[in-house]
Design a protein around this motif. Structure first.
Motif, short mmCIF file in Angstrom:
data_model
loop_
_atom_site.label_atom_id
_atom_site.label_comp_id
_atom_site.label_asym_id
_atom_site.label_seq_id
_atom_site.Cartn_x
_atom_site.Cartn_y
_atom_site.Cartn_z
N LYS A 122 -25.28 21.57 -37.48
CA LYS A 122 -25.77 22.56 -36.52
C LYS A 122 -25.69 23.99 -37.05
O LYS A 122 -26.03 24.93 -36.34
CB LYS A 122 -24.97 22.46 -35.22
CG LYS A 122 -25.10 21.12 -34.52
CD LYS A 122 -26.52 20.89 -34.03
CE LYS A 122 -26.66 19.56 -33.31
NZ LYS A 122 -28.03 19.35 -32.78
N ASP A 182 -21.11 25.14 -26.85
CA ASP A 182 -21.13 24.53 -28.19
C ASP A 182 -20.26 23.27 -28.22
O ASP A 182 -20.64 22.23 -28.77
CB ASP A 182 -20.62 25.52 -29.24
CG ASP A 182 -21.63 26.60 -29.59
OD1 ASP A 182 -22.83 26.40 -29.33
OD2 ASP A 182 -21.21 27.65 -30.12
N GLU A 185 -21.77 20.38 -26.12
CA GLU A 185 -22.86 19.71 -26.83
C GLU A 185 -22.31 18.70 -27.84
O GLU A 185 -22.85 17.60 -27.99
CB GLU A 185 -23.75 20.74 -27.54
CG GLU A 185 -24.95 20.11 -28.22
CD GLU A 185 -25.91 21.13 -28.83
OE1 GLU A 185 -27.00 20.71 -29.25
OE2 GLU A 185 -25.56 22.33 -28.89
N ASP A 335 -30.36 21.06 -21.90
CA ASP A 335 -30.87 21.89 -22.98
C ASP A 335 -29.79 22.96 -23.24
O ASP A 335 -29.79 24.01 -22.61
CB ASP A 335 -32.20 22.54 -22.59
CG ASP A 335 -32.84 23.32 -23.74
OD1 ASP A 335 -32.11 23.71 -24.68
OD2 ASP A 335 -34.06 23.56 -23.69
N TYR A 336 -28.88 22.65 -24.14
CA TYR A 336 -27.73 23.52 -24.38
C TYR A 336 -28.15 24.89 -24.92
O TYR A 336 -27.57 25.91 -24.56
CB TYR A 336 -26.75 22.85 -25.35
CG TYR A 336 -26.30 21.49 -24.88
CD1 TYR A 336 -25.23 21.36 -24.00
CD2 TYR A 336 -26.93 20.33 -25.33
CE1 TYR A 336 -24.82 20.10 -23.56
CE2 TYR A 336 -26.53 19.07 -24.89
CZ TYR A 336 -25.48 18.97 -24.00
OH TYR A 336 -25.08 17.73 -23.56
N GLU A 337 -29.17 24.89 -25.78
CA GLU A 337 -29.62 26.15 -26.35
C GLU A 337 -30.23 27.04 -25.27
O GLU A 337 -30.04 28.26 -25.29
CB GLU A 337 -30.63 25.90 -27.47
CG GLU A 337 -31.06 27.16 -28.22
CD GLU A 337 -29.93 27.86 -28.96
OE1 GLU A 337 -30.15 29.01 -29.39
OE2 GLU A 337 -28.83 27.28 -29.10
N ARG A 340 -27.31 28.60 -23.51
CA ARG A 340 -26.72 29.68 -24.32
C ARG A 340 -27.61 30.91 -24.30
O ARG A 340 -27.12 32.05 -24.22
CB ARG A 340 -26.50 29.19 -25.75
CG ARG A 340 -25.34 28.22 -25.91
CD ARG A 340 -25.06 27.90 -27.38
NE ARG A 340 -26.09 27.08 -27.96
CZ ARG A 340 -26.00 25.74 -28.12
NH1 ARG A 340 -24.92 25.10 -27.72
NH2 ARG A 340 -26.98 25.07 -28.69
N ASN A 341 -28.92 30.71 -24.35
CA ASN A 341 -29.84 31.85 -24.35
C ASN A 341 -29.81 32.60 -23.03
O ASN A 341 -29.99 33.82 -23.00
CB ASN A 341 -31.26 31.38 -24.66
CG ASN A 341 -31.46 31.09 -26.14
OD1 ASN A 341 -30.74 31.63 -26.99
ND2 ASN A 341 -32.41 30.23 -26.46
#
Length: 425
Positions: A122, A182, A185, A335-337, A340-341
């Motif tokens: 990652k 993080d 995930e 959707d972890y990203e 985070r966003n």
């Protein structure tokens, strides 16, 4: 050189007996508040051997939990364990059991090579997943114990909260949120959920260079949410209902079901409390069904919920994060990203950079409508600024986000009978 103390099947003899501080009778049994028996104190200098035949020397005790005790430890058995030790050993009586479950979870999730492989895949510079170094059993004073060796950490966020009026700065809350996403995930990729995220289970790093890193610990309630890719069904399980810490337990966990969205929901409740110091249902934590009903009510109207918690200014991004969690189906991969966003955009909107730094101060950030003035050409002053203010970046105009509000989905499962008619769809 003085002989080493070694914990073996014979440790209840002469050497071990000397650790009873001269008491003629049997030592009084120690019991935790939750009823679990605590281990008798282990004398510093005792050496234990894990299943891989690695020796570990036990140092002084640094804490007692709900079912065991934590000691400093070292792999160097030739010298005393000093206060700068990089390892700890968790010890519990063999008859207890919680450490046994946690130990097997760590064996699957926390081996250093697994964590490092994930970080490489990652492209992560750090991951707040504690590393597992060994486990085993030993006898001491004629009692059998199990132990687990982990890396050592610093203070937990609960202690830090208590020193800061039960609140953390906006920047620190969002940076911690990004770090924990993080970790989630990673553990979700192994088909586990943590199920007990809270400030006392979030520890700041101890080793130099990890001061701005938070580690998610205590996997005693972690469990499989799936088996070989097949998600467990959504149904009421009285045996597991209300598992976790009542303030933060997810709506799924309140009925005994466990999901990835549940972990994200628990994190959302934590972030809310760290920012406002109190959640609406904290007035009656003894009544689990009341707490569950209040969470359902709040998550059905997130706008009203965040307005109740933040009557003056709602933290940028928090509502959007919670709305995304509510939009997830029970068995859906988050959707972890995207999550985070949402938090990164919240930081930018408040004038912060996503630099990963944790700032445990009460400094006030620059409002989003005021762009920090350039220092160029300004006369130099010696007024000291907080570290948080030094980390302020240019406030940027926030872009509009898509409306993520949608109906809650739980798949095609039929309704389950719930206590007092409570059912979360």
């Amino acid at each position: 050189m003085a002989p080493r103390k070694t914990a073996t099947a014979k440790s209840g003899s002469k050497g071990a007996a000397a650790t009873k501080s001269g008491s003629k009778g049997a030592p009084k049994k120690r019991v935790a508040a939750n009823g679990f028996k605590l281990p008798d104190p282990i004398a510093p200098g005792v050496v234990v051997k894990d299943v891989a035949k690695q020796n570990w020397k036990i140092g002084k005790s640094i804490g007692v939990g709900g079912f065991g005790e934590i000691y400093l430890a070292s792999s160097n058995t030739e010298v005393p364990v000093d206060s700068g030790a990089d390892y700890v050993i968790k010890v519990e009586p063999h008859s207890n059991g919680p450490l046994f479950a946690e130990m097997h979870c760590y064996m699957r999730l926390a081996r250093p090579e697994h964590i490092e492989g994930w970080m490489k895949e990652k492209r992560l510079k750090r991951l707040g997943m504690p590393k597992f170094f060994g486990s085993g059993s030993f006898e001491y004073n004629n009692h059998k114990y199990r132990f687990m060796v982990m890396e050592r950490f610093g203070n937990d966020l609960q202690k830090i909260l208590e020193h800061h009026s039960k609140r953390l700065s906006f920047k620190t809350v969002y940076q911690v949120g990004i770090q924990i996403l993080d970790v989630l995930e990673y553990i979700h990729s192994k088909e586990y959920v943590h199920a007990d995220i809270k400030a006392s289970n979030l520890l700041v790093g101890h080793k130099p260079g990890t001061e701005n890193q938070v580690f998610l610990v205590d996997f005693g309630l972690a469990r499989y949410y799936a088996n070989e890719g097949c998600h467990k069904e959504y149904k009421y399980d009285q045996r597991k209902a209300h598992d976790g810490t009542i303030e933060f337990t997810s709506r799924d966990a309140h009925i005994g079901a466990h999901s990835r969205r549940g972990d994200l929901e628990i994190l959302g409740y934590n972030m809310t409390q760290w920012l406002c110091s109190r959640l609406p249902w904290e007035d009656n934590l003894q009544d689990c069904n009341y707490v569950f009903a209040q969470k359902r009510k709040c998550m059905e109207n997130i706008s009203a919920f965040v307005s109740q918690c933040f009557p003056d200014t709602v933290p940028q991004g928090l509502q959007e994060y919670l709305e995304y969690v509510v939009s997830l189906a029970f068995d859906e991969k988050p959707d972890y990203e995207h999550c985070r966003n949402i938090l990164r955009e919240g930081l930018r909107a408040r004038g912060y950079r996503d630099d990963g730094k944790l700032v445990f101060t009460s400094a006030t950030p620059v409002p989003p409508s005021r762009k920090p003035k350039s220092r160029q050409g300004r006369k130099k002053t010696f007024k000291r600024r907080s570290e948080e203010e030094e980390n302020l970046g240019d406030a940027k105009k926030q872009s509009e986000h898509k409306d993520l509000s949608k109906d809650i989905h739980v798949g095609n499962q039929s309704e389950q009978t719930m206590p007092d008619g409570l059912f979360f769809r």
